[in-house]
Structures are given as structure tokens and as C-alpha cells.
Write a protein that holds these residues in place. Structure first.
Motif, PDB file in Angstrom:
ATOM      1  N   LEU A  17       0.825  -1.217   0.000  1.00 44.48           N
ATOM      2  CA  LEU A  17       0.000   0.000   0.000  1.00 44.48           C
ATOM      3  C   LEU A  17       0.857   1.264   0.000  1.00 44.48           C
ATOM      4  CD1 LEU A  17      -2.937  -1.070   2.302  1.00 44.48           C
ATOM      5  CD2 LEU A  17      -3.016  -0.568  -0.143  1.00 44.48           C
TER       6      LEU A  17
ATOM      7  N   SER B   1       2.045   1.687  -3.481  1.00 43.86           N
ATOM      8  CA  SER B   1       0.921   2.102  -4.331  1.00 43.86           C
ATOM      9  C   SER B   1       0.610   3.580  -4.140  1.00 43.86           C
ATOM     10  CB  SER B   1      -0.317   1.263  -4.015  1.00 43.86           C
ATOM     11  OG  SER B   1      -0.083  -0.092  -4.329  1.00 43.86           O
ATOM     12  N   ARG B   2       0.628   4.063  -2.902  1.00 47.38           N
ATOM     13  CA  ARG B   2       0.376   5.492  -2.652  1.00 47.38           C
ATOM     14  C   ARG B   2       1.461   6.361  -3.283  1.00 47.38           C
ATOM     15  NH1 ARG B   2      -1.449   3.405   2.453  1.00 47.38           N
ATOM     16  NH2 ARG B   2      -3.694   3.648   2.530  1.00 47.38           N
TER      17      ARG B   2
ATOM     18  N   SER C 181      -8.993   4.623  -1.492  1.00 46.36           N
ATOM     19  CA  SER C 181      -8.619   3.273  -1.911  1.00 46.36           C
ATOM     20  C   SER C 181      -9.829   2.361  -1.812  1.00 46.36           C
ATOM     21  CB  SER C 181      -7.471   2.722  -1.065  1.00 46.36           C
ATOM     22  OG  SER C 181      -7.870   2.586   0.275  1.00 46.36           O
ATOM     23  N   SER C 182      -9.803   1.315  -2.614  1.00 48.10           N
ATOM     24  CA  SER C 182     -10.870   0.325  -2.589  1.00 48.10           C
ATOM     25  C   SER C 182     -10.302  -1.005  -3.049  1.00 48.10           C
ATOM     26  CB  SER C 182     -12.035   0.755  -3.484  1.00 48.10           C
ATOM     27  OG  SER C 182     -11.617   0.835  -4.829  1.00 48.10           O
ATOM     28  N   GLU C 183     -11.052  -2.047  -2.808  1.00 44.69           N
ATOM     29  CA  GLU C 183     -10.649  -3.388  -3.206  1.00 44.69           C
ATOM     30  C   GLU C 183     -11.514  -3.810  -4.381  1.00 44.69           C
ATOM     31  OE1 GLU C 183     -10.988  -7.551  -1.065  1.00 44.69           O
ATOM     32  OE2 GLU C 183      -9.513  -6.257  -0.087  1.00 44.69           O
TER      33      GLU C 183
ATOM     34  N   THR D  93      -6.141  -4.021  -5.300  1.00 43.88           N
ATOM     35  CA  THR D  93      -6.370  -2.804  -4.551  1.00 43.88           C
ATOM     36  C   THR D  93      -6.168  -1.610  -5.473  1.00 43.88           C
ATOM     37  OG1 THR D  93      -5.598  -3.854  -2.524  1.00 43.88           O
ATOM     38  CG2 THR D  93      -5.633  -1.463  -2.546  1.00 43.88           C
ATOM     39  N   GLU D  94      -7.132  -0.705  -5.442  1.00 46.40           N
ATOM     40  CA  GLU D  94      -7.047   0.530  -6.211  1.00 46.40           C
ATOM     41  C   GLU D  94      -6.679   1.650  -5.252  1.00 46.40           C
ATOM     42  OE1 GLU D  94     -10.093   3.281  -8.788  1.00 46.40           O
ATOM     43  OE2 GLU D  94     -10.784   2.455  -6.889  1.00 46.40           O
ATOM     44  N   VAL D  95      -5.702   2.460  -5.634  1.00 45.32           N
ATOM     45  CA  VAL D  95      -5.334   3.634  -4.849  1.00 45.32           C
ATOM     46  C   VAL D  95      -5.405   4.841  -5.777  1.00 45.32           C
ATOM     47  CG1 VAL D  95      -3.539   4.789  -3.511  1.00 45.32           C
ATOM     48  CG2 VAL D  95      -3.863   2.327  -3.283  1.00 45.32           C
TER      49      VAL D  95
END
Length: 120
Positions: free
Chosen positions: A58, A61-62, A88-90, A96-98
Motif C-alpha cells: 500500500l 501504491s500510494r 482506496s478500494s478493493e 487494490t485501487e489507490v
């Protein structure tokens, strides 16, 4: 224009003047956790506590979403992004979407002496 690219989470930028608001900008990344990380994290979750594999994923990703945000804002002609936030969402239980988003703008150093903030 300044030589640096400025990114802040606040709706203002002390010491700078916003000379132009360009509009909404974003950076998006979707990452899969991968089988190896899922197995390791699953075993680690049995003991409880932080799951370092996911924390690292994460954080990376950020950082990538923020880099893409800056890239998009730069392509719009901005030298700053104001009011930056993350979401963020799954997706599908394995991805995982960021999303990093904010308002692209042009700022310049404010040479006027600082004064009190007035709201009305």
C-alpha cells in the motif's frame, strides 16, 4: 512560476499565491497482491498484528499514485496540486485501487508581508 512542484493536502499554500486554478487532477494505480504475498500475509494474520507485506504494497501504491498525480498535473500546465487526498478500494478481492486526487494550479511566491487570515 516556481522551479519546484508543490503538493499539499491543505486548501491553501502559505507563502504562495494561487494565480491560476486549472482543475481536477488525479493519479491512479491498481495492484494485485499476488499469490506469494497472499500466502505469507495469510500465515502472518494467524498470529495477529501488522501484515508488513500489505503495508509495503500500500505504501508503494500510494507513492506511485502520487507520482502519477504530479505527472498528470504537470501535463495540464500546473506547478502545484492543492487539497490532495487519497482514496482506496478493493476490486475482486485480490486487487487494490489507490487514487490520489486534488486541484491542479499555478502558484508563485507571495512577496507581500504576511497578514491575519480573514474569513469574511
Amino acid at each position: 512560476m516556481t522551479n519546484e512542484f508543490i503538493v499539499v493536502s491543505t486548501p491553501y499554500l502559505p507563502g504562495y499565491r494561487i494565480t491560476k486554478t486549472i482543475g481536477f487532477t488525479w493519479g491512479l494505480i491498481v495492484r494485485s497482491r499476488g499469490l506469494g504475498r497472499n500466502i505469507t500475509a495469510g500465515l502472518r494474520s494467524l498470529a495477529g498484528g501488522e501484515i508488513h507485506e500489505y503495508t509495503q504494497l500500500l505504501n508503494q501504491s500510494r507513492e506511485e499514485a502520487l507520482a502519477r498525480l504530479k505527472e498528470h498535473a504537470t501535463s495540464l500546465g500546473a506547478n502545484a496540486v492543492i487539497g490532495v487526498a487519497f482514496d482506496s478500494s478493493e476490486t475482486g478481492g485480490i486487487m487494490t485501487e489507490v487514487l490520489a486526487y486534488g486541484t491542479a494550479g499555478v502558484v508563485e511566491k507571495d512577496t507581500a508581508p504576511a497578514g491575519p487570515v480573514r474569513l469574511a
